[in-house]
Design an enzyme around this catalytic site. Sequence first.
Site, PDB file in Angstrom:
ATOM      1  N   GLY A  14     -26.375  45.992 -27.220  1.00 22.77           N
ATOM      2  CA  GLY A  14     -26.369  45.000 -29.094  1.00 22.77           C
ATOM      3  C   GLY A  14     -25.019  45.499 -29.306  1.00 22.77           C
ATOM      4  O   GLY A  14     -24.682  45.246 -30.719  1.00 22.77           O
ATOM      5  N   ASP A  64     -31.794  40.756 -21.819  1.00 15.54           N
ATOM      6  CA  ASP A  64     -32.645  41.088 -22.760  1.00 15.54           C
ATOM      7  C   ASP A  64     -33.082  42.309 -22.160  1.00 15.54           C
ATOM      8  O   ASP A  64     -33.479  42.576 -20.949  1.00 15.54           O
ATOM      9  CB  ASP A  64     -33.855  40.169 -23.309  1.00 15.54           C
ATOM     10  CG  ASP A  64     -34.956  40.058 -23.202  1.00 15.54           C
ATOM     11  OD1 ASP A  64     -34.851  41.689 -24.166  1.00 15.54           O
ATOM     12  OD2 ASP A  64     -35.978  39.449 -23.441  1.00 15.54           O
ATOM     13  N   SER A 154     -33.122  55.539 -35.969  1.00 13.14           N
ATOM     14  CA  SER A 154     -33.855  55.324 -37.200  1.00 13.14           C
ATOM     15  C   SER A 154     -33.695  56.530 -37.937  1.00 13.14           C
ATOM     16  O   SER A 154     -34.895  57.252 -37.683  1.00 13.14           O
ATOM     17  CB  SER A 154     -34.026  54.279 -37.664  1.00 13.14           C
ATOM     18  OG  SER A 154     -34.892  54.019 -38.766  1.00 13.14           O
ATOM     19  N   TYR A 167     -42.237  49.115 -36.583  1.00 12.34           N
ATOM     20  CA  TYR A 167     -40.906  49.880 -36.380  1.00 12.34           C
ATOM     21  C   TYR A 167     -40.713  51.307 -36.280  1.00 12.34           C
ATOM     22  O   TYR A 167     -40.188  51.903 -36.005  1.00 12.34           O
ATOM     23  CB  TYR A 167     -40.014  49.099 -37.339  1.00 12.34           C
ATOM     24  CG  TYR A 167     -37.989  49.391 -37.785  1.00 12.34           C
ATOM     25  CD1 TYR A 167     -37.334  48.818 -36.089  1.00 12.34           C
ATOM     26  CD2 TYR A 167     -38.244  50.470 -37.788  1.00 12.34           C
ATOM     27  CE1 TYR A 167     -36.018  48.746 -36.118  1.00 12.34           C
ATOM     28  CE2 TYR A 167     -36.675  50.484 -38.333  1.00 12.34           C
ATOM     29  CZ  TYR A 167     -35.231  50.098 -37.451  1.00 12.34           C
ATOM     30  OH  TYR A 167     -34.165  49.993 -37.382  1.00 12.34           O
ATOM     31  N   LYS A 171     -39.253  54.679 -33.476  1.00 11.52           N
ATOM     32  CA  LYS A 171     -37.948  55.057 -33.668  1.00 11.52           C
ATOM     33  C   LYS A 171     -38.704  56.238 -33.685  1.00 11.52           C
ATOM     34  O   LYS A 171     -37.713  57.226 -32.521  1.00 11.52           O
ATOM     35  CB  LYS A 171     -37.109  54.280 -35.177  1.00 11.52           C
ATOM     36  CG  LYS A 171     -36.700  53.559 -34.600  1.00 11.52           C
ATOM     37  CD  LYS A 171     -35.842  52.370 -33.740  1.00 11.52           C
ATOM     38  CE  LYS A 171     -35.525  51.665 -34.441  1.00 11.52           C
ATOM     39  NZ  LYS A 171     -34.211  51.382 -33.156  1.00 11.52           N
ATOM     40  N   ILE A 200     -28.067  51.264 -42.761  1.00 20.14           N
ATOM     41  CA  ILE A 200     -26.115  50.823 -42.603  1.00 20.14           C
ATOM     42  C   ILE A 200     -25.729  49.057 -42.965  1.00 20.14           C
ATOM     43  O   ILE A 200     -26.757  48.040 -42.314  1.00 20.14           O
ATOM     44  CB  ILE A 200     -25.987  50.979 -40.996  1.00 20.14           C
ATOM     45  CG1 ILE A 200     -26.399  52.236 -40.917  1.00 20.14           C
ATOM     46  CG2 ILE A 200     -24.385  50.614 -40.470  1.00 20.14           C
ATOM     47  CD1 ILE A 200     -25.717  53.615 -41.896  1.00 20.14           C
TER      48      ILE A 200
HETATM   49  P1  NAP Z   1     -27.988  43.961 -35.419  1.00 16.57           P
HETATM   50  O1  NAP Z   1     -26.366  43.868 -36.130  1.00 16.57           O
HETATM   51  O2  NAP Z   1     -28.861  42.943 -35.403  1.00 16.57           O
HETATM   52  O3  NAP Z   1     -26.960  44.194 -34.206  1.00 16.57           O
HETATM   53  C1  NAP Z   1     -28.030  44.364 -32.822  1.00 16.57           C
HETATM   54  C2  NAP Z   1     -27.662  43.459 -31.498  1.00 16.57           C
HETATM   55  O4  NAP Z   1     -28.918  44.333 -30.369  1.00 16.57           O
HETATM   56  C3  NAP Z   1     -28.353  42.062 -31.784  1.00 16.57           C
HETATM   57  O5  NAP Z   1     -27.038  41.211 -31.579  1.00 16.57           O
HETATM   58  C4  NAP Z   1     -29.367  41.233 -31.791  1.00 16.57           C
HETATM   59  O6  NAP Z   1     -29.881  40.575 -31.333  1.00 16.57           O
HETATM   60  C5  NAP Z   1     -28.949  42.308 -30.208  1.00 16.57           C
HETATM   61  N1  NAP Z   1     -30.149  42.175 -29.413  1.00 16.57           N
HETATM   62  C6  NAP Z   1     -32.012  42.682 -30.556  1.00 16.57           C
HETATM   63  N2  NAP Z   1     -33.245  42.751 -29.196  1.00 16.57           N
HETATM   64  C7  NAP Z   1     -32.191  42.555 -27.689  1.00 16.57           C
HETATM   65  C8  NAP Z   1     -32.861  42.398 -26.561  1.00 16.57           C
HETATM   66  N3  NAP Z   1     -34.008  42.717 -26.352  1.00 16.57           N
HETATM   67  N4  NAP Z   1     -31.980  42.529 -25.560  1.00 16.57           N
HETATM   68  C9  NAP Z   1     -30.462  42.725 -25.578  1.00 16.57           C
HETATM   69  N5  NAP Z   1     -30.337  42.655 -27.425  1.00 16.57           N
HETATM   70  C10 NAP Z   1     -30.965  42.663 -28.677  1.00 16.57           C
HETATM   71  O7  NAP Z   1     -28.148  45.825 -35.669  1.00 16.57           O
HETATM   72  P2  NAP Z   1     -27.823  46.369 -36.055  1.00 16.57           P
HETATM   73  O8  NAP Z   1     -27.714  47.088 -37.743  1.00 16.57           O
HETATM   74  O9  NAP Z   1     -26.578  47.718 -35.793  1.00 16.57           O
HETATM   75  O10 NAP Z   1     -28.645  47.823 -35.511  1.00 16.57           O
HETATM   76  C11 NAP Z   1     -28.633  48.100 -33.968  1.00 16.57           C
HETATM   77  C12 NAP Z   1     -29.890  49.265 -33.848  1.00 16.57           C
HETATM   78  O11 NAP Z   1     -29.307  50.637 -35.272  1.00 16.57           O
HETATM   79  C13 NAP Z   1     -30.900  48.852 -34.284  1.00 16.57           C
HETATM   80  O12 NAP Z   1     -31.582  49.684 -32.624  1.00 16.57           O
HETATM   81  C14 NAP Z   1     -31.856  49.296 -35.193  1.00 16.57           C
HETATM   82  O13 NAP Z   1     -33.045  49.428 -35.373  1.00 16.57           O
HETATM   83  C15 NAP Z   1     -30.626  50.436 -35.631  1.00 16.57           C
HETATM   84  N6  NAP Z   1     -30.521  51.147 -36.801  1.00 16.57           N
HETATM   85  C16 NAP Z   1     -29.792  49.895 -37.388  1.00 16.57           C
HETATM   86  C17 NAP Z   1     -30.142  50.963 -39.097  1.00 16.57           C
HETATM   87  C18 NAP Z   1     -29.329  50.030 -40.241  1.00 16.57           C
HETATM   88  O14 NAP Z   1     -29.827  49.975 -41.293  1.00 16.57           O
HETATM   89  N7  NAP Z   1     -28.805  48.970 -39.242  1.00 16.57           N
HETATM   90  C19 NAP Z   1     -30.427  51.909 -39.974  1.00 16.57           C
HETATM   91  C20 NAP Z   1     -31.146  52.404 -38.542  1.00 16.57           C
HETATM   92  C21 NAP Z   1     -31.493  52.057 -37.925  1.00 16.57           C
HETATM   93  P3  NAP Z   1     -30.324  39.546 -32.097  1.00 16.57           P
HETATM   94  O15 NAP Z   1     -29.686  39.063 -33.360  1.00 16.57           O
HETATM   95  O16 NAP Z   1     -30.860  38.029 -31.862  1.00 16.57           O
HETATM   96  O17 NAP Z   1     -31.390  40.299 -33.127  1.00 16.57           O
END
Ligand code: NAP
Length: 262
Positions: A14, A64, A154, A167, A171, A200
Amino acid sequence: MSLRLETKNALITGGASGIGRATALRFAQEGANIMVADRHLAAAEDTATQVRALGRKATAIRVDTSVEAEVAAMVARCTSELGGLDVLVAAAGISHARYGEEGTPAMGPLAEKPLTDWKKVLSVNLDGVFITDREVARAMIAAGRGGRIINIASGAAKLPTPGVGEYAVSKAGVWMLTKVLAVELAPYGITANAIGPGFIDTPMTANLKNAEGFMKRLIERVPLGRVGEPVDVANTALFLASEEGRYYTGSILHPDGGVVMQ
Ligand code: NAP
């Protein structure tokens, strides 16, 4: 003073966006070389370029994380191109926050949830983290120099979250996966911890931010009175990856402004 991750190699899934990208850059500031993995290669390359600008080695790879063979190839490249792996941050994940975009699972109660949406979220957020952790654990055990596994879960791992049940289940699964790994990998000097962020500000949550009244309602529930920045999570990962975090294993840390404690 020496840098906190000097001579360390880190794999960040990611890593093209949001929390993963912030973690790659924060780790690089502290001396780490980075393998940036994501399903978006051009954006992963962009992160890698920013890492190199900080004077560290970086390689971008398209993966992936829900596909076993691709994950195995990714971990093999860490060994061949970085010379081994000390830290994993598994941040690749999907949520419902982009509802309306093609391929994004719909929000809705579990009683109405299509199995396809359930499986889609679980395949990336739980199966993908399991496969990644397993391949990394095998490589770390074979190398015999310990390591750090850090899974991005999360706050939803602990808080029942209506509308996005799969979701939250994914988690919660990541958190238990982390705890089992912590016990099983301890004899090898490998720690496993999870991070459970609150809201976030990343591309994942951009749509929610723009929804009428959403931010006001959200911030009212955050004791520290603001949403998190990606670097808040990156700093938590840095702590767990660094010497200061060496006695943590099987924990979940919540950079969330105080939401989960309530
Ligand atoms: P983000 O900006 O969407 O970054 C996640 C990255 O992972 C994106 O580039 C996404 O591509 C990529 N991805 C998704 N599925 C994938 C796969 N199967 N293989 C390879 N890459 C993949 O999200 P983020 O907010 O940084 O989130 C990162 C992690 O933190 C996630 O696990 C999320 O659930 C967790 N999280 C986020 C928050 C929040 O508020 N932002 C809160 C709690 C937990 P796509 O854009 O194509 O999906």
